[in-house]
Motif scaffolding. Structure first.
Motif, mmCIF file in Angstrom:
data_model
loop_
_atom_site.group_PDB
_atom_site.id
_atom_site.type_symbol
_atom_site.label_atom_id
_atom_site.label_comp_id
_atom_site.label_asym_id
_atom_site.label_seq_id
_atom_site.Cartn_x
_atom_site.Cartn_y
_atom_site.Cartn_z
ATOM 1 N N MET A 81 0.842 -1.197 0.000
ATOM 2 C CA MET A 81 0.000 0.000 0.000
ATOM 3 C C MET A 81 0.874 1.243 0.000
ATOM 4 N N MET A 82 0.565 2.189 -0.872
ATOM 5 C CA MET A 82 1.306 3.441 -0.966
ATOM 6 C C MET A 82 0.444 4.586 -0.452
ATOM 7 N N TYR A 83 1.045 5.754 -0.349
ATOM 8 C CA TYR A 83 0.297 6.932 0.054
ATOM 9 C C TYR A 83 0.012 7.794 -1.168
ATOM 10 N N GLU A 84 -1.037 8.610 -1.052
ATOM 11 C CA GLU A 84 -1.468 9.461 -2.158
ATOM 12 C C GLU A 84 -1.696 10.876 -1.634
ATOM 13 N N ILE A 85 -1.123 11.858 -2.317
ATOM 14 C CA ILE A 85 -1.347 13.255 -1.973
ATOM 15 C C ILE A 85 -2.625 13.713 -2.676
ATOM 16 N N VAL A 86 -3.587 14.221 -1.920
ATOM 17 C CA VAL A 86 -4.891 14.565 -2.481
ATOM 18 C C VAL A 86 -5.248 16.010 -2.146
ATOM 19 N N ASN A 87 -6.228 16.541 -2.882
ATOM 20 C CA ASN A 87 -6.730 17.898 -2.653
ATOM 21 C C ASN A 87 -8.241 17.917 -2.450
ATOM 22 N N ASP A 88 -8.899 16.782 -2.651
ATOM 23 C CA ASP A 88 -10.350 16.731 -2.561
ATOM 24 C C ASP A 88 -10.795 16.441 -1.132
ATOM 25 N N PHE A 89 -11.855 17.119 -0.722
ATOM 26 C CA PHE A 89 -12.465 16.824 0.566
ATOM 27 C C PHE A 89 -13.965 17.044 0.449
ATOM 28 N N PRO A 90 -14.768 16.098 0.974
ATOM 29 C CA PRO A 90 -14.317 14.889 1.661
ATOM 30 C C PRO A 90 -13.807 13.825 0.699
ATOM 31 N N ASN A 91 -12.758 13.144 1.099
ATOM 32 C CA ASN A 91 -12.230 12.010 0.350
ATOM 33 C C ASN A 91 -12.979 10.749 0.786
ATOM 34 N N GLU A 92 -13.119 9.818 -0.125
ATOM 35 C CA GLU A 92 -13.906 8.616 0.162
ATOM 36 C C GLU A 92 -13.390 7.823 1.358
ATOM 37 N N ILE A 93 -12.127 8.012 1.716
ATOM 38 C CA ILE A 93 -11.562 7.228 2.813
ATOM 39 C C ILE A 93 -12.333 7.431 4.114
ATOM 40 N N ILE A 94 -12.928 8.605 4.320
ATOM 41 C CA ILE A 94 -13.599 8.861 5.596
ATOM 42 C C ILE A 94 -14.903 8.082 5.724
ATOM 43 N N TYR A 95 -15.428 7.549 4.606
ATOM 44 C CA TYR A 95 -16.672 6.798 4.646
ATOM 45 C C TYR A 95 -16.446 5.282 4.642
ATOM 46 N N GLU A 96 -15.206 4.872 4.460
ATOM 47 C CA GLU A 96 -14.914 3.442 4.398
ATOM 48 C C GLU A 96 -14.960 2.826 5.793
ATOM 49 N N ASN A 97 -15.213 1.529 5.845
ATOM 50 C CA ASN A 97 -15.355 0.835 7.135
ATOM 51 C C ASN A 97 -14.074 0.133 7.584
ATOM 52 N N GLU A 98 -12.972 0.339 6.853
ATOM 53 C CA GLU A 98 -11.705 -0.283 7.228
ATOM 54 C C GLU A 98 -11.168 0.339 8.519
ATOM 55 N N VAL A 99 -10.673 -0.503 9.395
ATOM 56 C CA VAL A 99 -10.048 -0.028 10.634
ATOM 57 C C VAL A 99 -8.652 -0.646 10.743
ATOM 58 N N PRO A 100 -7.779 -0.036 11.529
ATOM 59 C CA PRO A 100 -7.972 1.164 12.334
ATOM 60 C C PRO A 100 -7.955 2.426 11.473
ATOM 61 N N CYS A 101 -8.497 3.503 12.012
ATOM 62 C CA CYS A 101 -8.468 4.792 11.332
ATOM 63 C C CYS A 101 -7.427 5.675 12.022
ATOM 64 N N ILE A 102 -6.376 6.006 11.286
ATOM 65 C CA ILE A 102 -5.267 6.780 11.838
ATOM 66 C C ILE A 102 -5.350 8.213 11.308
ATOM 67 N N SER A 103 -5.378 9.180 12.214
ATOM 68 C CA SER A 103 -5.411 10.603 11.846
ATOM 69 C C SER A 103 -4.185 11.283 12.434
ATOM 70 N N ILE A 104 -3.416 11.949 11.557
ATOM 71 C CA ILE A 104 -2.218 12.655 11.996
ATOM 72 C C ILE A 104 -2.305 14.099 11.527
ATOM 73 N N TYR A 105 -2.090 15.027 12.444
ATOM 74 C CA TYR A 105 -2.018 16.455 12.105
ATOM 75 C C TYR A 105 -0.749 17.031 12.720
ATOM 76 N N ILE A 106 0.076 17.660 11.895
ATOM 77 C CA ILE A 106 1.255 18.340 12.418
ATOM 78 C C ILE A 106 1.459 19.659 11.672
ATOM 79 N N PRO A 107 1.939 20.689 12.359
ATOM 80 C CA PRO A 107 2.317 21.923 11.663
ATOM 81 C C PRO A 107 3.608 21.682 10.889
ATOM 82 N N THR A 108 3.720 22.274 9.721
ATOM 83 C CA THR A 108 4.932 22.131 8.912
ATOM 84 C C THR A 108 5.425 23.500 8.478
#
Length: 385
Positions: free
Chosen positions: A1-28
């Motif tokens: 599995m790779m990562y994808e840089i996206v600009n759309d919100f909401p992205n479909e990932i938030i509606y999927e039932n796969e767990v765990p759901c990992i959320s990371i927010y950091i200032p850059t």
């Protein structure tokens, strides 16, 4: 599995039932040497995720779940091209990344649903606008919010220059074009000088080009997105465009400067001064509507009532408090509200679950700071008529 840089919100990932759901927010940070600390903060966030996952998952599963997050850590090109904030949403099958034009507070959540309030605030329409950069020969369209803007990529078949729009009708200019009676870079008047009919032909060309731009933006963007439109153009072009425009979303004042010469940060500040009154008025209207509807039993700030209404698709708009977190979850099948410890991966933020449910069913979610919320519960819902 790779990562994808996206600009759309909401992205479909938030509606999927796969767990765990990992959320990371950091200032850059955009520039060195400040951006050196970003990877350190990110690495520390990964350690927090690992510790949380150990409560429920085996080591081999954790390694698989974390694989794209580890890979991102080694992506030097990515870390040298960040903006002001970073949001990452990952589950066992997908990982999406948002580079944000606003700073965020450091936050790591592992739960059965994603923490999305910072993303809602970054993308919400309440403070969004479109910006039209225009001169006599070309135009560029942007979309942004209080934190910045980015160019809207038009299709390859869309004419963007006066030559492309007018084709064989275009009058090849031989007149000099300069600024007299002011500095063009600071909004002075752009004047034409030349000889008789040729000057008139060029003015006719500009009129035709501006009419095309006005119609294109109105039909393809303003009527579709219903966002305020800020014109950035030299004074003379500003006057010409305003006279011919039929766009009701065009903001009265705009920015009377050359969009090619003004610094991005300076333009962002000038544009926000124009948009802020619209944002304040819109949110004030929502607050007033909530108070009216609550009095008429067509709105509520009681969590249990709002969750039930959202599950039944009766919520039109919900205002949520920016940093408010209520630990627990909403049962996706029954709509039941369950409270619990946020440190338990089975739980998350009820307000996030509620926001996702409203978004999925076509409602509007607006994130407000605590000081502007019309309730103490962290939510304020307006029901559908």
């Amino acid at each position: 599995m790779m990562y994808e840089i996206v600009n759309d919100f909401p992205n479909e990932i938030i509606y999927e039932n796969e767990v765990p759901c990992i959320s990371i927010y950091i200032p850059t940070h955009r520039y060195a040497p400040d951006n050196k600390q970003d990877t350190i903060l990110y690495k520390n966030s990964l350690k927090e995720i690992e510790e949380s996952l150990k409560q429920k998952y085996q080591k081999i599963d954790i390694k698989t779940i974390m694989a794209p997050l580890y890979k991102l850590q080694e992506d030097n090109i990515f870390w040298n091209n960040t903006y002001d904030g970073l949001a990452i949403l990952a589950n066992s099958k997908k990982c999406v990344i948002y580079r944000l034009q606003r700073s965020v507070q450091t936050l790591v959540v592992v739960a059965n649903s994603f923490h999305i309030k910072p993303l809602i605030r970054a993308f919400q329409s309440a403070d969004h606008y479109q910006l039209l950069g225009l001169d006599r020969s070309k135009f560029t369209l942007y979309e942004g919010n209080r934190y910045g803007f980015s160019e809207i990529k038009l299709g390859p078949d869309v004419p963007r220059t006066i030559e492309e729009v007018l084709g064989e009708e275009y009058s090849q200019p031989y007149l000099n074009h300069g600024s007299y009676g002011g500095n063009a870079a600071t909004g002075g008047s752009a004047m034409f000088h030349g000889h008789g009919s040729k000057k008139e032909e060029i003015e006719i060309d500009i009129d035709k080009f501006f009419r095309y731009v006005d119609k294109f933006v109105l039909e393809n963007y303003s009527k579709v997105y219903n966002l305020p439109l800020i014109l950035v153009s030299l004074g003379d072009y500003h006057s010409i465009f305003k006279k011919i425009s039929r766009n009701p979303y065009l903001v009265e004042k705009g920015v009377k400067e050359s969009y090619d010469s003004i610094e991005t940060d300076q333009l962002k500040e000038k544009v926000w001064k124009e948009i802020e009154p619209y944002y304040i008025q819109k949110t004030n209207n929502l607050i007033e509507e909530f108070n009216r509807q609550k009095s008429a039993t067509q709105g509520s700030d009681i969590l249990v009532e709002v969750v039930k209404a959202a599950f039944e698709n009766r919520v039109k708009t919900i205002l949520v408090e920016d940093e408010k977190i209520i630990s627990g979850k909403i049962n996706r099948l029954t709509g039941d509200l369950v409270f619990g410890d946020l440190n338990n991966p089975e739980n998350g933020d009820v307000i996030d679950d509620l926001a996702k449910l409203v978004l999925k069913l076509g409602g509007e979610v607006v994130v407000l700071p605590k000081a502007r919320m019309p309730s103490q519960s962290g939510i304020a819902a307006i029901y559908r008529s």
